[in-house]
Design a protein around this motif. Structure first.
Motif, PDB file in Angstrom:
ATOM      1  N   TYR A  22      -6.962  -8.817   4.509  1.00 44.92           N
ATOM      2  CA  TYR A  22      -7.063  -8.934   2.979  1.00 44.92           C
ATOM      3  C   TYR A  22      -5.883  -9.841   2.842  1.00 44.92           C
ATOM      4  O   TYR A  22      -5.946 -10.617   1.913  1.00 44.92           O
ATOM      5  N   CYS A  80      -7.313  -5.636   8.635  1.00 43.91           N
ATOM      6  CA  CYS A  80      -8.587  -5.885   7.654  1.00 43.91           C
ATOM      7  C   CYS A  80      -8.582  -7.420   7.158  1.00 43.91           C
ATOM      8  O   CYS A  80      -9.343  -7.663   6.655  1.00 43.91           O
ATOM      9  N   GLY A  84       0.892  -1.256  -0.048  1.00 43.47           N
ATOM     10  CA  GLY A  84      -0.027   0.007  -0.051  1.00 43.47           C
ATOM     11  C   GLY A  84       0.732   1.302  -0.055  1.00 43.47           C
ATOM     12  O   GLY A  84       0.543   2.238   0.640  1.00 43.47           O
ATOM     13  N   ASP A 108      -0.223   0.940   4.377  1.00 41.74           N
ATOM     14  CA  ASP A 108       1.098   1.580   3.910  1.00 41.74           C
ATOM     15  C   ASP A 108       2.214   0.753   4.911  1.00 41.74           C
ATOM     16  O   ASP A 108       2.299   1.330   6.240  1.00 41.74           O
ATOM     17  N   PRO A 117      -3.890  -3.219   2.152  1.00 42.96           N
ATOM     18  CA  PRO A 117      -3.989  -2.055   1.745  1.00 42.96           C
ATOM     19  C   PRO A 117      -3.419  -0.897   2.762  1.00 42.96           C
ATOM     20  O   PRO A 117      -3.403   0.206   2.661  1.00 42.96           O
TER      21      PRO A 117
END
Lengths: 246, 303
Positions: B139, B137, B14, B116, B114
């Motif tokens: 992901y 999250c 990210g 950083d 996502p």
């Protein structure tokens, strides 16, 4: 309040009687307090969800959104709740507006003529445009569909351990597309309710609109609520203005 | 103090802009080699992992196997998977595979992430989670084809094997390698480990008649920094669900890196659309508007 409603014997129900709306001379009641309350509630939740979502969607560009909402992890925790708030309040508005948003043949005609609407070819709307025009209804139903997509894919991403990795990988694309459509839509919505169509904004703040606004943008609604022919009313007003000017 | 730390970062999740550590240091690709044919299932590597990384103990689940627990966990990054396999000829094989992060050259977790800087890849090939940047999250769990990242629901962070990046950066081998008593685990450069693995495969084929023996180094994720020597490389699924062709979902490659910015640009067209609608067509004003008298032409400011 609501002389217009009294005229036609439509008794406002308990929810429509909430709060106070002052209808001044030359104005019509457009949105009840309850409707306005719902609108601003899901408006707030929409922008909170949009900001927290875009901080996660494209961190390359929007990473500065997340600190505003308490940092990355907090943003991630809050986003589903913002989304839920949006969906719940919008859902109440769906119940509130379900009759007004019903698609009619007039709407199909309006959609066929959308080019002339965009290019401002007609000074006033067609006489069969009611409380909402087809563009508003289209956006409304798009958001209803978007909310369904949000809830299904959102819950999958909220509880990935239940639904598995492939479901998450598919869900987030759908979630993103839905968000992008709504992002595109919100610009149109804000534009048309403010500078694009002047005097519209007061319908969501004070709840009333000017008569001439009504016969310009929603002639059929004007006719239903006042019993006057919008074209005749417009012509009379024009005559009066011209007389005053001379 | 020099900023040239031992481990330079070549990929950041990210992250906008270039990566500071990319290409500034000559570094060997490191690699773990796991020879499943000589694993005896002693679990010394599991203990060493928990010891070195100071991971808290937890209650395990007994599922009638020798396996310590059904799956790796946020505080258990290295697990020997025990699989009983009956061959076509009726012979029984006890397949043991050390399950941990594969440190893919093209890491699905990093692509999916996502946040950083929450996942980084060092120039020596190690893929590492930086929990302080993780937003929880999950992901990465979705992006990983090996089912490795593990979520801790109380810290809201994701954890996995670090390939002992702290040890490797100091020139030491990972803790699991150090603990292995049979020489089933090796550590070195990727090239050396590949050579060693191929030598072992040749030996298995020629001396033990294991025709299907092979090296597991899946190309679909650009190769991994953990290599397996398998008795039967044609069906890696037998070894506790090792995928034959591990894949990163397209949504984390095509959608994320290409269509996401494109989609945003498309949505922003709407903004420019309404802006220029106002400029070109102007607002729809309430009617009637007072007509301009022909005797007085409208004033033009710029003439």
């Amino acid at each position: 309040m609501a002389t217009t409603v009294k005229n036609f014997g439509e008794e406002p129900n308990r929810i429509d009687r909430l709060g106070r709306t002052v209808v001044h001379e030359g104005e019509l009641l457009r949105h009840s307090v309850y409707t306005r309350f719902l609108h601003w509630m899901y408006g707030i939740f929409f922008f909170l969800a949009l900001m927290s979502g875009f901080g996660i969607y494209l961190p390359w560009i929007f990473r500065w959104f997340t600190p505003l909402l308490g940092g990355g992890p907090t943003t991630r925790i809050l986003h589903p709740w913002f989304g839920l708030g949006f969906v719940i309040f919008f859902g109440l508005q769906v119940l509130n507006w379900r009759n007004l948003m019903r698609w009619t043949e007039a709407d199909t005609r309006w959609m066929r003529n959308i080019k002339s609407y965009i290019r401002n070819e007609e000074a006033v709307e067609a006489p069969d445009v009611g409380f909402f025009n087809a563009g508003q209804k289209l956006q409304f139903w798009e958001i209803v569909g978007g909310c369904v997509a949000y809830v299904i894919t959102g819950v999958i991403m909220w509880f990935p351990e239940i639904f598995g990795r492939i479901a998450v990988a598919i869900s987030y694309v759908i979630h993103d597309i839905s968000a992008l459509i709504m992002l595109a839509g919100i610009f149109v919505h804000i534009y048309l309710s403010t500078i694009g169509e002047p005097h519209t904004f007061q319908s969501m703040t004070r709840g009333t609109v000017r008569e001439d606004w009504a016969w310009t943008h929603h002639p059929a609604w004007f006719q239903r609520i006042t019993g006057r022919d919008p074209r005749v009313a417009l012509a009379e007003r024009r005559k009066r203005l011209v007389a005053r000017d001379e | 103090m020099s900023d040239r730390t031992t481990l330079q970062i070549v990929q950041i999740s990210g992250h906008p802009g270039p990566v500071p550590g990319n290409g500034v240091q000559r570094q060997e690709q490191v690699c773990k080699l796991v020879d499943t044919t000589t694993c005896i299932g002693c679990k010394a590597c599991e203990v060493a992992c928990v010891e070195w990384n100071d991971l808290p103990f937890q209650r395990t689940t007994f599922d009638n196997t020798y396996q310590t627990m059904p799956e790796t966990n946020w505080n258990y990054w290295n697990l020997i998977k025990f699989n009983e396999h009956e061959g076509e000829d009726g012979t029984l094989q006890w397949l043991m595979r050390k399950d941990q992060c594969m440190h893919c050259a093209d890491p699905g977790c990093l692509r999916a992430c996502p946040a950083d800087g929450a996942i980084v890849q060092y120039s020596n090939g190690i893929v590492d989670f930086q929990q302080e940047h993780c937003i929880g999250c999950q992901y990465c769990v979705s992006g990983c084809p090996f089912n490795i990242p593990r979520f801790n629901s109380s810290t809201k962070k994701v954890y996995k094997c670090t390939l002992c990046s702290d040890r490797v950066s100091e020139g030491l081998e990972p803790a699991c390698i150090k603990a292995c008593p049979t020489g089933c685990l090796h550590f070195g450069t990727k090239d050396d480990m590949k050579m060693l693995a191929n030598t072992r495969v040749t030996q298995l084929k020629e001396h033990y008649g294991m025709e299907k023996a092979g090296v597991y180094d899946p190309e679909s994720v650009g190769g991994t920094h953990v290599l397996y020597v398998l008795h039967d490389a044609t069906t890696p699924e037998l070894y506790g669900g090792l995928p034959a062709v591990p894949r990163i979902p397209l949504s984390f490659t095509v959608w994320k890196s290409f269509f996401k910015p494109l989609g945003l640009a498309a949505a922003m067209l709407s903004f420019f659309g309404v802006l220029f609608h106002y400029i070109f067509e102007g607002p729809r004003r309430i009617q009637p508007e007072l007509p301009v008298k022909l005797s007085e032409p409208p004033a033009r400011g710029n003439q």
